[in-house]
Each structure stands twice: as C-alpha cells, then as structure tokens.
Design a protein around this motif. Structure first.
Motif, PDB file in Angstrom:
ATOM      1  N   TYR A 173      37.297  49.038  46.348  1.00 35.69           N
ATOM      2  CA  TYR A 173      37.225  49.011  44.886  1.00 35.69           C
ATOM      3  C   TYR A 173      38.595  49.027  44.210  1.00 35.69           C
ATOM      4  N   GLY A 174      39.627  49.421  44.941  1.00 35.75           N
ATOM      5  CA  GLY A 174      40.947  49.526  44.337  1.00 35.75           C
ATOM      6  C   GLY A 174      41.336  50.969  44.091  1.00 35.75           C
ATOM      7  N   PRO A 226      28.908  42.323  46.952  1.00 37.41           N
ATOM      8  CA  PRO A 226      29.626  43.432  47.582  1.00 37.41           C
ATOM      9  C   PRO A 226      30.600  44.052  46.586  1.00 37.41           C
ATOM     10  N   PRO A 227      31.369  45.076  46.970  1.00 39.50           N
ATOM     11  CA  PRO A 227      32.296  45.720  46.030  1.00 39.50           C
ATOM     12  C   PRO A 227      33.273  44.778  45.344  1.00 39.50           C
ATOM     13  N   SER A 228      33.760  43.728  46.031  1.00 43.29           N
ATOM     14  CA  SER A 228      34.689  42.812  45.363  1.00 43.29           C
ATOM     15  C   SER A 228      34.018  42.138  44.181  1.00 43.29           C
ATOM     16  N   ALA A 229      32.718  41.858  44.286  1.00 42.44           N
ATOM     17  CA  ALA A 229      31.979  41.294  43.156  1.00 42.44           C
ATOM     18  C   ALA A 229      31.772  42.344  42.076  1.00 42.44           C
ATOM     19  N   THR A 230      31.637  43.612  42.478  1.00 44.91           N
ATOM     20  CA  THR A 230      31.503  44.691  41.495  1.00 44.91           C
ATOM     21  C   THR A 230      32.732  44.740  40.597  1.00 44.91           C
ATOM     22  N   VAL A 231      33.916  44.614  41.177  1.00 42.04           N
ATOM     23  CA  VAL A 231      35.155  44.628  40.395  1.00 42.04           C
ATOM     24  C   VAL A 231      35.140  43.491  39.376  1.00 42.04           C
ATOM     25  N   THR A 232      34.795  42.282  39.834  1.00 42.82           N
ATOM     26  CA  THR A 232      34.757  41.133  38.926  1.00 42.82           C
ATOM     27  C   THR A 232      33.676  41.292  37.866  1.00 42.82           C
ATOM     28  N   GLN A 233      32.485  41.709  38.277  1.00 40.79           N
ATOM     29  CA  GLN A 233      31.369  41.790  37.338  1.00 40.79           C
ATOM     30  C   GLN A 233      31.556  42.895  36.305  1.00 40.79           C
ATOM     31  N   GLU A 234      32.067  44.056  36.724  1.00 38.60           N
ATOM     32  CA  GLU A 234      32.321  45.121  35.745  1.00 38.60           C
ATOM     33  C   GLU A 234      33.449  44.702  34.800  1.00 38.60           C
ATOM     34  N   GLY A 235      34.467  44.057  35.348  1.00 36.19           N
ATOM     35  CA  GLY A 235      35.553  43.571  34.500  1.00 36.19           C
ATOM     36  C   GLY A 235      35.073  42.521  33.515  1.00 36.19           C
ATOM     37  N   LEU A 236      34.205  41.635  33.977  1.00 32.98           N
ATOM     38  CA  LEU A 236      33.636  40.609  33.101  1.00 32.98           C
ATOM     39  C   LEU A 236      32.820  41.255  31.991  1.00 32.98           C
ATOM     40  N   ASP A 254      34.949  53.813  39.827  1.00 39.49           N
ATOM     41  CA  ASP A 254      35.101  53.853  38.377  1.00 39.49           C
ATOM     42  C   ASP A 254      36.376  53.188  37.864  1.00 39.49           C
ATOM     43  N   VAL A 255      37.316  52.844  38.741  1.00 42.14           N
ATOM     44  CA  VAL A 255      38.496  52.107  38.270  1.00 42.14           C
ATOM     45  C   VAL A 255      38.193  50.617  38.176  1.00 42.14           C
ATOM     46  N   SER A 256      37.032  50.187  38.724  1.00 44.08           N
ATOM     47  CA  SER A 256      36.731  48.754  38.765  1.00 44.08           C
ATOM     48  C   SER A 256      36.542  48.168  37.367  1.00 44.08           C
ATOM     49  N   TYR A 257      36.112  48.982  36.387  1.00 48.41           N
ATOM     50  CA  TYR A 257      35.885  48.472  35.033  1.00 48.41           C
ATOM     51  C   TYR A 257      37.186  47.935  34.433  1.00 48.41           C
ATOM     52  N   SER A 258      38.229  48.767  34.463  1.00 52.91           N
ATOM     53  CA  SER A 258      39.494  48.367  33.851  1.00 52.91           C
ATOM     54  C   SER A 258      40.269  47.405  34.743  1.00 52.91           C
ATOM     55  N   LYS A 259      40.240  47.648  36.048  1.00 50.84           N
ATOM     56  CA  LYS A 259      40.919  46.721  36.966  1.00 50.84           C
ATOM     57  C   LYS A 259      40.314  45.333  36.838  1.00 50.84           C
ATOM     58  N   GLY A 260      38.991  45.262  36.853  1.00 46.84           N
ATOM     59  CA  GLY A 260      38.324  43.973  36.742  1.00 46.84           C
ATOM     60  C   GLY A 260      38.582  43.303  35.410  1.00 46.84           C
ATOM     61  N   PHE A 261      38.639  44.097  34.331  1.00 45.21           N
ATOM     62  CA  PHE A 261      38.912  43.529  33.006  1.00 45.21           C
ATOM     63  C   PHE A 261      40.259  42.816  32.998  1.00 45.21           C
ATOM     64  N   LEU A 283      42.009  41.657  35.538  1.00 48.77           N
ATOM     65  CA  LEU A 283      41.994  40.504  36.428  1.00 48.77           C
ATOM     66  C   LEU A 283      41.239  39.328  35.809  1.00 48.77           C
ATOM     67  N   VAL A 284      40.102  39.599  35.168  1.00 51.72           N
ATOM     68  CA  VAL A 284      39.338  38.529  34.518  1.00 51.72           C
ATOM     69  C   VAL A 284      40.122  37.951  33.348  1.00 51.72           C
ATOM     70  N   TYR A 285      40.733  38.819  32.547  1.00 51.03           N
ATOM     71  CA  TYR A 285      41.531  38.355  31.413  1.00 51.03           C
ATOM     72  C   TYR A 285      42.664  37.447  31.895  1.00 51.03           C
ATOM     73  N   ASN A 286      43.375  37.873  32.927  1.00 56.10           N
ATOM     74  CA  ASN A 286      44.476  37.061  33.452  1.00 56.10           C
ATOM     75  C   ASN A 286      43.969  35.728  33.990  1.00 56.10           C
ATOM     76  N   TYR A 287      42.826  35.753  34.652  1.00 57.42           N
ATOM     77  CA  TYR A 287      42.261  34.518  35.199  1.00 57.42           C
ATOM     78  C   TYR A 287      41.964  33.515  34.080  1.00 57.42           C
ATOM     79  N   LEU A 288      41.333  34.001  33.007  1.00 60.11           N
ATOM     80  CA  LEU A 288      40.983  33.101  31.908  1.00 60.11           C
ATOM     81  C   LEU A 288      42.229  32.586  31.188  1.00 60.11           C
ATOM     82  N   GLN A 289      43.261  33.428  31.078  1.00 61.55           N
ATOM     83  CA  GLN A 289      44.515  32.964  30.482  1.00 61.55           C
ATOM     84  C   GLN A 289      45.101  31.813  31.296  1.00 61.55           C
ATOM     85  N   LEU A 290      45.118  31.976  32.604  1.00 59.15           N
ATOM     86  CA  LEU A 290      45.674  30.931  33.470  1.00 59.15           C
ATOM     87  C   LEU A 290      44.776  29.694  33.489  1.00 59.15           C
ATOM     88  N   ALA A 291      43.470  29.888  33.392  1.00 55.24           N
ATOM     89  CA  ALA A 291      42.555  28.745  33.363  1.00 55.24           C
ATOM     90  C   ALA A 291      42.837  27.865  32.150  1.00 55.24           C
TER      91      ALA A 291
END
Length: 431
Positions: free
Chosen positions: A127-128, A255-265, A338-345, A347-355
């Motif tokens: 989870y990070g 799996p947990p890696s998807a949890t990080v992305t989904q909570e961040g999303l 519980d760090v996945s919410y902010s970590k994922g946020f 990471l998702v924000y950075n991904y969309l900026q680069l997209a």
C-alpha cells in the motif's frame, strides 16, 4: 457488449483464466482478517483507555482466515504458470493477470503474518508508506500530510468554516442517498442498493453492489454528497464496469495496487466535483500523520491520544487508531492502507497532468474500466483496441465530457508551478 457465446478461442482462454483468478482471490478478505472485534474495544475502555489493547499474534491465530495460506500461495503460483503456458510470455492480458497472482500471493503472506513485524513490512510494500517520495527530490507523503495539516490549521483559526451539524439519522439517510444515486447514475442505479446496517464499525461501507449506512450514525448533506461521489460514482461505478467485462473479468476485482489507484481516483473526483470539504480533508490528513507516527515508533495509546487532541470523541478516536494498528499489534508497525487515499490522489493527478501534456487525455476514462491500476493503463489502452476490454459503460459526470476536466487541469498545471512563498509579500497589501 459482445455476446459471450461469440467469443473467439483466444478470448475464451483469457476469460477462463480471468475467471479462475477472480475465484482464487475470493477468500482473501483483507479487512475482515485484520479488523479487531468489539471485545477489544470494550476491554480497552474498561481499563480506562490507559493500557494497550490486548492484541497479539495469538489473538489473530484464533481467528480463521477462511483459507490455508500455503495451499493458497501454491494455487496462485500454479495459476500464474498456467497463464504463461496458455497465453505466452508477452501476452498483455496475461502479464496483468500474472502480476495480480504475485500480488495476491503477497497478500496471502501478509495475512499469514498478522501480529508479527512482517505484517507491517508487507503492508508498506503493498500500500505504500508515509516516507515514500513521489519523485526523487520531491516531498514525501508525510510532508504532504504536514502541509495539509498546516493549511487546515489556518482555516480553523479563521473561524469562518464551522463544521455543519449532523441532523440526518442513518435510517433516513438511506432513502436520501438512494434517491441521489438514482438521479446522478440513471443508467446503472438499479444495480446499486443503499441499505441500513447495525453491523459495521464505520458510518458507511461499500460492497460490490451496495452501500451500507450505520443506522445509529448521524449525517449531514455534505456527508451524503461525499458518499454519492466517492462510494457511488467511483467505487461502485468501477465495480459495475468491471463486472460487465466479457473477457477480462479480472477487472471486477483489485489487489492493493488497484486500491491505491481507486482510492486516489475517488479523492480526485471528490475534489473536481467540489464534493470535498475541510473536515473530510482533515480526516484523510490525520490518517497520514497517524500512520507516520506509528511507523516512527508510536504505540496505540499515543496515536489514540493524537486523535483525541484533534477534538475527536474517545469512541471515534479509538476507531481511527485501531485502523492504524489492525492486523499488527498495538506497539508494532502500522497497517498502511490509509495512506492510499492521499498517495493515490497525487499519483492520479500527476498521471492526468502528463496525459494532457502528451495529448493522451483519451486514457483518462480507462481509469473506470474496472479496478484498474495506473501502471496497467497503457496495456489496457491496447486491450481496448483489440476488443478484449470494453470501454467503461458508466462514467461520473466530470469524466463524461472531458472538456471541463481538460481546462481545469490546464489551469492547475500552471498554478502548481507558482510558489506562494515567493509571492506572499506582494499580496500582503491586499490580504
């Protein structure tokens, strides 16, 4: 969506292996396996909230996982090898499924290590950790938490944004939330049920096709708006899209890696739809700070008192502190989900900026194909082109038309380059 009876031989093979993966992970119910029961809470308060909860490795050993770890790891390894034999070394869908097998194997190992130092180490791997940097030389997640706490402190000191009172009882909130989902998710709301529950610890909990609200909990309008967006639009939306996949059914589970992305999303959508609010942000920020405390050696009592010092009631402070140590021991390392919410946020924000910068904003809706992981999106784009993955049938309003999102991201991409510290003196005369 194509008729399953018309799948090609290749698609049938992928579907068969995908279904086997979904079945293999079914018993891995992480939160059920790590949560503390009510007797631990009762004993803690009976002792005056002054001694560590009585949780150790023996406590977990008395609780059945629902599977035998060694045989489950063997099953996942066998499935991983089977996927390679049937789909080849470089099959895109096969590569995702094989990685998921390995990740679920780590989950098995983590759950088998409950109550030991290994549990927390594997949690950080999956989870990070608050000490994770987003990029070399960039602030860590713990730094992010401290920055948010400082900003929220200034809001508190202003006294202008008082928390809204909670006057809607859980039993009444059920009908309100159901009606809102019917309005904002008209094409899929019949697949979602909002129900009252007396058996959940938190105020609300989401499953594969439902949202439970605790009957004795109190809500306000902002709480219900947040649940509509976070649990409804994102978590249930991605589940519905994943379950509708005719071939890659593994997208219905994550799996947990998807949890990080989904909570961040989910946190990202909260913010761009203006459903979030300072009290919500404070809760997410406190989770980072509490996990960071535990990772730096704080025990349950210290984390519990940290939450009490934030003005949180004793019962809720216990709930928050137990989230940090569940699966571990009260003086062991933290469970870092519980760090996945902010970590994922971030990471998702950075991904969309680069997209946007690279002209690939069309990748954004792929986040909703199911329980996706950021690292798999480039592969999923190819699988969509091949017809192996269906584009999301449901998208939240803010993703249905990318014009507004693209404009918002363009502005924020520039604004994030400005350093407020550098312009603070210039604005002092008008603030």
């Amino acid at each position: 969506m194509p008729d399953i009876s018309t799948l090609t031989k290749q698609q049938e093979t992928i579907r068969e292996l995908s279904d086997q993966l979904v079945a293999a992970q079914q018993p891995l119910r992480i939160l059920d396996a790590v949560n503390w029961d009510d007797s631990v809470r009762a004993d803690f308060f009976a002792g005056g909230a002054s001694r560590l909860p009585r949780v150790d490795a023996d406590y977990y050993a008395r609780r059945d996982l629902g599977f035998e770890p060694a045989s489950k790891r063997e099953e996942l390894l066998d499935l991983e090898l089977k996927i390679r034999r049937k789909l080849g070394e470089y099959s895109p869908a096969g590569a995702i499924m094989r990685r998921m097998c390995r990740e679920y194997g780590e989950v098995v190992q983590m759950l088998a290590s409950r109550g030991t130092p290994t549990f927390s180490l594997l949690s950080r791997e999956l989870y990070g950790s608050p000490l994770d940097a987003f990029h070399a030389g960039e602030p860590t997640l713990a730094d992010f938490g401290m920055m948010m706490a400082e900003a929220l402190g200034e809001i508190d000191r202003s006294g202008l944004l008082e928390p809204e009172p909670r006057t809607i009882r859980g039993a009444d909130a059920v009908a309100v939330l159901q009606a809102r989902l019917a309005e904002s998710m008209p094409d899929v709301h019949e697949q979602v049920t909002v129900m009252p529950s007396d058996g959940i610890v938190s105020d609300a909990a989401a499953g594969s096709d439902y949202i439970k609200l605790r009957t004795d909990a109190m809500f306000n309008d902002r709480d219900l708006r947040l649940l509509e967006v976070h649990e409804g639009w994102v978590h249930l939306g991605t589940t519905i899209n994943g379950k509708s996949q005719p071939v890659c059914t593994f997208l219905s589970k994550g799996p947990p890696s998807a949890t990080v992305t989904q909570e961040g999303l989910a946190v990202f959508v909260e913010n761009v739809s203006l459903a979030s609010y300072p009290e919500r942000l404070r809760r997410v920020t406190n989770r980072i700070l509490a996990v960071n405390m535990a990772e730096n050696g704080a025990d349950f009592i210290e984390v519990y008192r940290f939450f009490c010092d934030q003005g949180i009631g004793e019962d809720e402070a216990y709930t928050f502190a137990s989230r940090v140590f569940r699966g571990s021991t009260p003086d062991g390392g933290p469970f870092t989900k519980d760090v996945s919410y902010s970590k994922g946020f971030v990471l998702v924000y950075n991904y969309l900026q680069l997209a946007i910068r690279k002209g690939k904003l069309d990748r954004a809706p792929l986040l909703f194909c199911g329980k996706t992981t950021l690292g798999d999106l480039h592969v999923l784009a190819n699988l969509v082109e091949e017809g192996l993955v269906q584009p999301p049938a449901y998208l939240p309003p803010v993703f249905q038309n990318l014009h507004g999102l693209a404009a918002w991201m363009c502005y924020s991409g520039f604004l994030r380059k400005l350093r407020l510290e550098s312009i603070e003196a210039d604005y002092s005369a008008i603030l």
